[in-house]
Design an enzyme around this catalytic site. Structure first.
Site, PDB file in Angstrom:
ATOM      1  N   ASP A  96      -6.076   5.058  -4.349  1.00 47.88           N
ATOM      2  CA  ASP A  96      -5.789   5.322  -2.941  1.00 47.88           C
ATOM      3  C   ASP A  96      -5.187   4.125  -2.214  1.00 47.88           C
ATOM      4  O   ASP A  96      -5.295   4.011  -1.006  1.00 47.88           O
ATOM      5  CB  ASP A  96      -7.062   5.775  -2.223  1.00 47.88           C
ATOM      6  CG  ASP A  96      -8.063   4.643  -2.056  1.00 47.88           C
ATOM      7  OD1 ASP A  96      -7.952   3.639  -2.785  1.00 47.88           O
ATOM      8  OD2 ASP A  96      -8.943   4.762  -1.192  1.00 47.88           O
ATOM      9  N   GLU A  97      -4.542   3.232  -2.960  1.00 49.02           N
ATOM     10  CA  GLU A  97      -3.999   2.049  -2.310  1.00 49.02           C
ATOM     11  C   GLU A  97      -2.687   1.626  -2.955  1.00 49.02           C
ATOM     12  O   GLU A  97      -2.558   1.671  -4.172  1.00 49.02           O
ATOM     13  CB  GLU A  97      -5.010   0.909  -2.436  1.00 49.02           C
ATOM     14  CG  GLU A  97      -5.011  -0.022  -1.245  1.00 49.02           C
ATOM     15  CD  GLU A  97      -6.091  -1.085  -1.347  1.00 49.02           C
ATOM     16  OE1 GLU A  97      -7.256  -0.743  -1.087  1.00 49.02           O
ATOM     17  OE2 GLU A  97      -5.762  -2.222  -1.677  1.00 49.02           O
TER      18      GLU A  97
END
Length: 372
Positions: A96-97
């Site tokens: 998620d990054e």
DNA sequence: TCTGGGGTCCTAGGACCC
DNA sequence: TCTGGGGTCCTAGGACCC
């Protein structure tokens, strides 16, 4: 500023899971940690990586949802693809990054990057229904910190000139790369904020933290980071590990442990094959009931992605580690990877080394098979 | 009340070679 | 008889990140 970077973080990955028929935290049974928590739950002090039992005491009324990794991977892919369509220079930083170098994206510099950041947020929301927070800064270090300033669903822009005001008051632990240990040690030296770190003499930091870490600390405290956005990289290792439902003993629970061991080896082999890699180093990891960790590994001559071969080598590793104490985790790892079909033949590939090899073979007729 | 799984990178010592 | 360094590979452990 003619160069800009941005870090984006995913939020609320569990948004679409219906919340009926799942246990409350107080009724949850089993080992494990919280993977993530909603913002309301965080109000109670519950958060990622916290043990279930501790979380249950803090917020017994929270609902526990299962983790659906296939679903997470699907949304992760959507999230990254959406960004890459807008700004192609993307560095993966987990599910998620990402880091994005949008220096050359048309219109990227409008309002210091805010227009682009808004476009990315909207595109991600339209495609996935997920929000994300974005930090815009001259380098990855500052962009990462900036992304934390306005959560959730925020945008934050940090310029070099904001260093004193926005970065120096923060705790050293906010620096990506300063974890619990380094944070503790800095605190013992009476250094708490990044500003305090910045006032320390470079040589003094090197004396306390070593040449590389000390110099790095001095750089980051001054907001300096020239590491590039890396869009492609080869994997270094692949591993599978599992924590048992109850601690197991090598002798008393031999059969159960053996089955798990074989399964892990099979999973590593399958992962290698699916991704098109072979490995030359096979290793094991175990965690004892007192949480101490032991690892053993062995490098062999021939690359492999075969489950039985991996199991055999991992078995040899297991023989070299103490097994009196009960175990809570077992893992299997493959390293020294090569793309299948691209395995190097000679370790030394200089002309000299090859001539020598050929001479050695010529001198020993029994060794001709070394060529293949 | 304990503390997941999948990774990367660094350090440090020993073996071995030149 | 004693004494060299540099370079690479392998192994074990540990810090850190998402």
């Amino acid at each position: 500023m003619d160069e800009a970077l941005l870090a984006a973080q995913g939020e609320r990955a569990l948004r679409f899971i219906p919340v009926t028929d799942f246990p409350l935290l107080k009724d949850y049974v089993g080992r494990g940690v919280i993977t993530t928590a909603t913002y309301p739950a965080r109000q109670f002090g519950v958060g990622s990586a916290m043990g279930m039992m501790k979380a249950a005491r803090l917020c017994p009324q929270a609902i526990v949802l299962p983790v659906d990794f296939d679903e997470i991977r699907k949304y992760s892919r959507l999230f990254k693809n959406t960004i890459a369509e807008i700004a192609p220079l993307v560095q993966d930083r987990g599910v998620d990054e990402v880091y994005i170098d949008f220096t050359d994206v048309p219109g990227g510099q409008r309002e210091g990057g805010r227009v682009l950041a808004r476009l990315i947020q909207k595109s991600i929301f339209d495609k996935t229904g997920l929000t994300c927070s974005i930090g815009v800064a001259p380098n990855k270090l500052l962009a990462k910190m900036a992304s934390e300033f306005n959560k959730p669903n925020g945008i934050s822009i940090v310029h070099e000139a904001d260093l004193q005001e926005k970065i120096w008051p923060l705790n050293c632990r906010k620096i990506n790369g300063i974890g619990p240990k380094a944070g503790e040690k800095l605190a013992r030296l009476n250094i708490h904020t990044i500003g305090e770190l910045a006032t320390q003499d470079r040589q003094w930091l090197i004396a306390h933290f070593g040449k590389s870490t000390g110099a790095w600390m001095h750089e980051v405290a001054w907001g300096r980071d020239n590491s590039p956005v890396v869009t492609e990289s080869e994997p270094v290792s692949m591993s599978r590990e599992t924590t048992f439902e109850r601690d197991l003993h090598a002798v008393r629970d031999r059969a159960e442990l053996g089955a798990i061991f074989t399964r892990l080896c099979g999973q590593v082999a399958a992962d290698l094959q699916r991704k098109g890699y072979v490995a030359k180093t096979i290793g094991i990891k175990l965690r004892y009931d007192d949480f101490r960790i032991a690892t053993r590994d062995q490098t062999v001559q021939a690359y492999t992605a075969d489950a039985q071969t991996i199991r055999k080598i991992a078995g040899l590793c297991l023989k070299r580690v103490p097994l009196e104490q009960r175990l809570r985790l077992l893992g299997v790892r493959a390293a020294t990877l090569a793309k299948i079909g691209e395995t190097p033949v000679f370790k030394e590939n200089s002309a000299l080394a090859q001539i020598k090899s050929a001479q050695a073979v010529a001198a020993d007729p029994m060794a001709t098979d070394q060529l293949f």
